[in-house]
Scaffold this motif. Structure first.
Motif, PDB file in Angstrom:
ATOM      1  N   ALA A 208       0.628 -17.041  -9.443  1.00  0.00           N
ATOM      2  CA  ALA A 208       1.641 -16.933 -10.500  1.00  0.00           C
ATOM      3  C   ALA A 208       1.249 -17.771 -11.712  1.00  0.00           C
ATOM      4  O   ALA A 208       1.397 -17.333 -12.861  1.00  0.00           O
ATOM      5  CB  ALA A 208       3.001 -17.362  -9.968  1.00  0.00           C
ATOM      6  N   ARG A 209       0.709 -18.962 -11.485  1.00  0.00           N
ATOM      7  CA  ARG A 209       0.280 -19.805 -12.606  1.00  0.00           C
ATOM      8  C   ARG A 209      -0.824 -19.132 -13.412  1.00  0.00           C
ATOM      9  O   ARG A 209      -0.925 -19.323 -14.630  1.00  0.00           O
ATOM     10  CB  ARG A 209      -0.199 -21.171 -12.102  1.00  0.00           C
ATOM     11  N   ALA A 210      -1.643 -18.334 -12.741  1.00  0.00           N
ATOM     12  CA  ALA A 210      -2.707 -17.617 -13.445  1.00  0.00           C
ATOM     13  C   ALA A 210      -2.152 -16.562 -14.395  1.00  0.00           C
ATOM     14  O   ALA A 210      -2.845 -16.134 -15.320  1.00  0.00           O
ATOM     15  CB  ALA A 210      -3.650 -16.957 -12.438  1.00  0.00           C
ATOM     16  N   GLY A 211      -0.902 -16.113 -14.159  1.00  0.00           N
ATOM     17  CA  GLY A 211      -0.270 -15.166 -15.055  1.00  0.00           C
ATOM     18  C   GLY A 211      -0.105 -13.769 -14.522  1.00  0.00           C
ATOM     19  O   GLY A 211       0.387 -12.885 -15.233  1.00  0.00           O
ATOM     20  N   ALA A 212      -0.503 -13.515 -13.274  1.00  0.00           N
ATOM     21  CA  ALA A 212      -0.380 -12.178 -12.692  1.00  0.00           C
ATOM     22  C   ALA A 212       1.050 -11.915 -12.241  1.00  0.00           C
ATOM     23  O   ALA A 212       1.846 -12.840 -12.046  1.00  0.00           O
ATOM     24  CB  ALA A 212      -1.328 -12.032 -11.506  1.00  0.00           C
ATOM     25  N   PHE A 213       1.365 -10.633 -12.057  1.00  0.00           N
ATOM     26  CA  PHE A 213       2.611 -10.236 -11.417  1.00  0.00           C
ATOM     27  C   PHE A 213       2.407 -10.242  -9.906  1.00  0.00           C
ATOM     28  O   PHE A 213       1.341  -9.860  -9.403  1.00  0.00           O
ATOM     29  CB  PHE A 213       3.053  -8.847 -11.882  1.00  0.00           C
ATOM     30  N   LEU A 214       3.441 -10.640  -9.174  1.00  0.00           N
ATOM     31  CA  LEU A 214       3.394 -10.730  -7.718  1.00  0.00           C
ATOM     32  C   LEU A 214       4.377  -9.727  -7.132  1.00  0.00           C
ATOM     33  O   LEU A 214       5.582  -9.824  -7.363  1.00  0.00           O
ATOM     34  CB  LEU A 214       3.756 -12.143  -7.248  1.00  0.00           C
ATOM     35  N   ALA A 215       3.857  -8.752  -6.394  1.00  0.00           N
ATOM     36  CA  ALA A 215       4.700  -7.712  -5.803  1.00  0.00           C
ATOM     37  C   ALA A 215       4.975  -8.035  -4.337  1.00  0.00           C
ATOM     38  O   ALA A 215       4.040  -8.204  -3.547  1.00  0.00           O
ATOM     39  CB  ALA A 215       4.030  -6.346  -5.920  1.00  0.00           C
ATOM     40  N   PHE A 216       6.247  -8.109  -4.003  1.00  0.00           N
ATOM     41  CA  PHE A 216       6.671  -8.300  -2.615  1.00  0.00           C
ATOM     42  C   PHE A 216       7.217  -6.959  -2.154  1.00  0.00           C
ATOM     43  O   PHE A 216       8.300  -6.530  -2.558  1.00  0.00           O
ATOM     44  CB  PHE A 216       7.705  -9.410  -2.534  1.00  0.00           C
ATOM     45  N   ASP A 217       6.432  -6.281  -1.327  1.00  0.00           N
ATOM     46  CA  ASP A 217       6.645  -4.867  -1.047  1.00  0.00           C
ATOM     47  C   ASP A 217       6.722  -4.648   0.456  1.00  0.00           C
ATOM     48  O   ASP A 217       5.769  -4.835   1.178  1.00  0.00           O
ATOM     49  CB  ASP A 217       5.535  -4.014  -1.671  1.00  0.00           C
ATOM     50  N   GLY A 218       7.842  -4.239   0.913  1.00  0.00           N
ATOM     51  CA  GLY A 218       8.135  -3.999   2.305  1.00  0.00           C
ATOM     52  C   GLY A 218       9.622  -3.682   2.368  1.00  0.00           C
ATOM     53  O   GLY A 218      10.223  -3.393   1.334  1.00  0.00           O
ATOM     54  N   PRO A 219      10.257  -3.693   3.510  1.00  0.00           N
ATOM     55  CA  PRO A 219       9.649  -4.058   4.783  1.00  0.00           C
ATOM     56  C   PRO A 219       8.912  -2.889   5.432  1.00  0.00           C
ATOM     57  O   PRO A 219       9.059  -1.752   5.027  1.00  0.00           O
ATOM     58  CB  PRO A 219      10.878  -4.437   5.626  1.00  0.00           C
ATOM     59  N   SER A 220       8.116  -3.206   6.394  1.00  0.00           N
ATOM     60  CA  SER A 220       7.430  -2.166   7.152  1.00  0.00           C
ATOM     61  C   SER A 220       7.348  -2.600   8.605  1.00  0.00           C
ATOM     62  O   SER A 220       7.449  -3.782   8.919  1.00  0.00           O
ATOM     63  CB  SER A 220       6.025  -1.943   6.608  1.00  0.00           C
ATOM     64  N   ARG A 221       7.172  -1.640   9.484  1.00  0.00           N
ATOM     65  CA  ARG A 221       7.125  -1.961  10.904  1.00  0.00           C
ATOM     66  C   ARG A 221       5.968  -2.900  11.228  1.00  0.00           C
ATOM     67  O   ARG A 221       6.109  -3.855  11.983  1.00  0.00           O
ATOM     68  CB  ARG A 221       6.989  -0.657  11.705  1.00  0.00           C
ATOM     69  N   ALA A 222       4.824  -2.660  10.588  1.00  0.00           N
ATOM     70  CA  ALA A 222       3.633  -3.449  10.906  1.00  0.00           C
ATOM     71  C   ALA A 222       3.774  -4.909  10.480  1.00  0.00           C
ATOM     72  O   ALA A 222       3.166  -5.791  11.067  1.00  0.00           O
ATOM     73  CB  ALA A 222       2.410  -2.827  10.245  1.00  0.00           C
ATOM     74  N   HIS A 223       4.584  -5.176   9.446  1.00  0.00           N
ATOM     75  CA  HIS A 223       4.653  -6.525   8.901  1.00  0.00           C
ATOM     76  C   HIS A 223       6.059  -7.118   9.009  1.00  0.00           C
ATOM     77  O   HIS A 223       6.412  -8.025   8.259  1.00  0.00           O
ATOM     78  CB  HIS A 223       4.177  -6.513   7.449  1.00  0.00           C
ATOM     79  N   HIS A 224       6.821  -6.631   9.969  1.00  0.00           N
ATOM     80  CA  HIS A 224       8.199  -7.082  10.114  1.00  0.00           C
ATOM     81  C   HIS A 224       8.276  -8.587  10.374  1.00  0.00           C
ATOM     82  O   HIS A 224       9.242  -9.244   9.985  1.00  0.00           O
ATOM     83  CB  HIS A 224       8.877  -6.318  11.252  1.00  0.00           C
ATOM     84  N   ALA A 225       7.249  -9.153  10.985  1.00  0.00           N
ATOM     85  CA  ALA A 225       7.283 -10.575  11.331  1.00  0.00           C
ATOM     86  C   ALA A 225       7.360 -11.474  10.106  1.00  0.00           C
ATOM     87  O   ALA A 225       7.804 -12.625  10.201  1.00  0.00           O
ATOM     88  CB  ALA A 225       6.055 -10.942  12.161  1.00  0.00           C
ATOM     89  N   THR A 226       6.934 -10.976   8.931  1.00  0.00           N
ATOM     90  CA  THR A 226       7.015 -11.801   7.731  1.00  0.00           C
ATOM     91  C   THR A 226       8.133 -11.378   6.792  1.00  0.00           C
ATOM     92  O   THR A 226       8.432 -12.084   5.830  1.00  0.00           O
ATOM     93  CB  THR A 226       5.685 -11.773   6.957  1.00  0.00           C
ATOM     94  N   ASP A 227       8.757 -10.238   7.043  1.00  0.00           N
ATOM     95  CA  ASP A 227       9.786  -9.750   6.128  1.00  0.00           C
ATOM     96  C   ASP A 227      10.954 -10.727   5.980  1.00  0.00           C
ATOM     97  O   ASP A 227      11.528 -10.861   4.899  1.00  0.00           O
ATOM     98  CB  ASP A 227      10.330  -8.399   6.612  1.00  0.00           C
TER      99      ASP A 227
END
Length: 305
Positions: A208-227
């Motif tokens: 974020a400090r570098a200036g990029a946009f950060l996309a938080f994209d989910g939820p999904s079955r494969a990555h439910h543990a971090t949702d």
């Protein structure tokens, strides 16, 4: 150059995007997910109508070249539902393509991307509105370097935003070193996807400090543990001053993914409890309006994105 978002029905002012799903797939086909294709226009229409009924206005489809984009169907869905839809050019990881196809196109990737951004995808006149590329797990491999170099070249010629699949949320800083450091893409024209899949707050803050946009994209079955970490992750970034760089998406990859309807029906009210209504509104409207606007190509005066 006047800022615009390039949809499948033509350019629109960024403010017209409205409530935006910043990363999703209405259509997707890959040999890496056999039998789990998103290829049914009726199902895509149902999901898009449900998203619209929940207050959604726009969907950014990250499906790139050679993965079943179905651009003519995207046009029909956009007209039928009143939703703005943005299509992608670009190239995913090598695993998603036959080797013969990659050998055929590898030397002309930048020209291919530019053609799809400015003239049309395939035999259509439907123009892509972003460039999708992908990193590898904790690294930028040779294929990623090839595609990102082509994406940077296409960006400099067109001003198109570049969206990056981070494999399991990793290698964000390596991607930025290549795209923004070595290849000269302004960070504000880079969207890093899947950062929530590797919930490392230090890396997120540095990206974020570098200036990029950060996309938080989910939820999904494969990555439910971090949702479940999402509200706290977003709150920490917002408190650190980066609320204006955060994006939300459903990332429907297989038919059973909760995807875009879930984004507004369930995730939206939960995030409001943590972040407040004004911040969540910005994540869904003002931020994507900036992230997906074309900037001025290299060598032209100004950059209004």
């Amino acid at each position: 150059m006047v800022a615009a978002v390039r949809t499948v029905l033509g350019d629109i002012p960024p403010a017209d995007l409205g409530v935006c799903d910043a990363h999703d797939h209405l259509f997707l086909r890959t040999p890496a997910l056999p039998g789990q294709e998103l290829a049914d226009p009726a199902s895509a229409a149902e999901r898009l109508r449900a998203f619209r009924a929940s207050g959604g206005r726009s969907v950014i489809q990250w499906t790139p070249y050679g993965m079943g984009r179905e651009v003519e169907a995207l046009v029909e869905l956009s007209r039928a539902t009143g939703a703005h839809v943005v299509a992608a050019t670009g190239l995913h990881q090598a695993v998603h393509y036959p080797a013969a196809l990659l050998d055929r196109i590898r030397d002309g990737l930048a020209d291919l991307f530019v053609t799809e951004l400015t003239r049309g995808i395939g035999s259509t006149t439907v123009q892509a509105g972003l460039i999708k590329v992908a990193g590898a797990f904790h690294t930028v491999d040779a294929h990623a370097r090839l595609t990102m170099t082509a994406a940077a070249g296409a960006h400099h010629r067109t001003g198109a935003p570049i969206a990056v699949h981070l494999e399991l949320g990793t290698a964000a800083l390596d991607v930025l070193d290549l795209l923004c450091g070595e290849l000269g893409v302004p960070p504000r024209h880079v969207i890093l996807g899947h950062l929530g899949r590797s919930p490392d707050g230090a890396v997120q803050r540095e990206a974020a400090r570098a200036g990029a946009f950060l996309a938080f994209d989910g939820p999904s079955r494969a990555h439910h543990a971090t949702d479940w970490r999402l509200p706290d992750e977003l709150a920490a970034l917002a408190e650190a001053g980066f609320a204006g760089q955060l994006l939300l998406g459903g990332d429907t990859t297989v038919p059973e993914t909760p995807g875009m309807p879930h984004l507004l029906r369930r995730l939206h009210p939960r995030l409001e409890e943590t972040l407040g209504a004004d911040t969540v509104s910005a994540l869904l409207t003002a931020n994507p309006a900036r992230a997906f606007a074309f900037g001025a190509p290299a060598g032209t005066a100004g950059d209004t994105a």
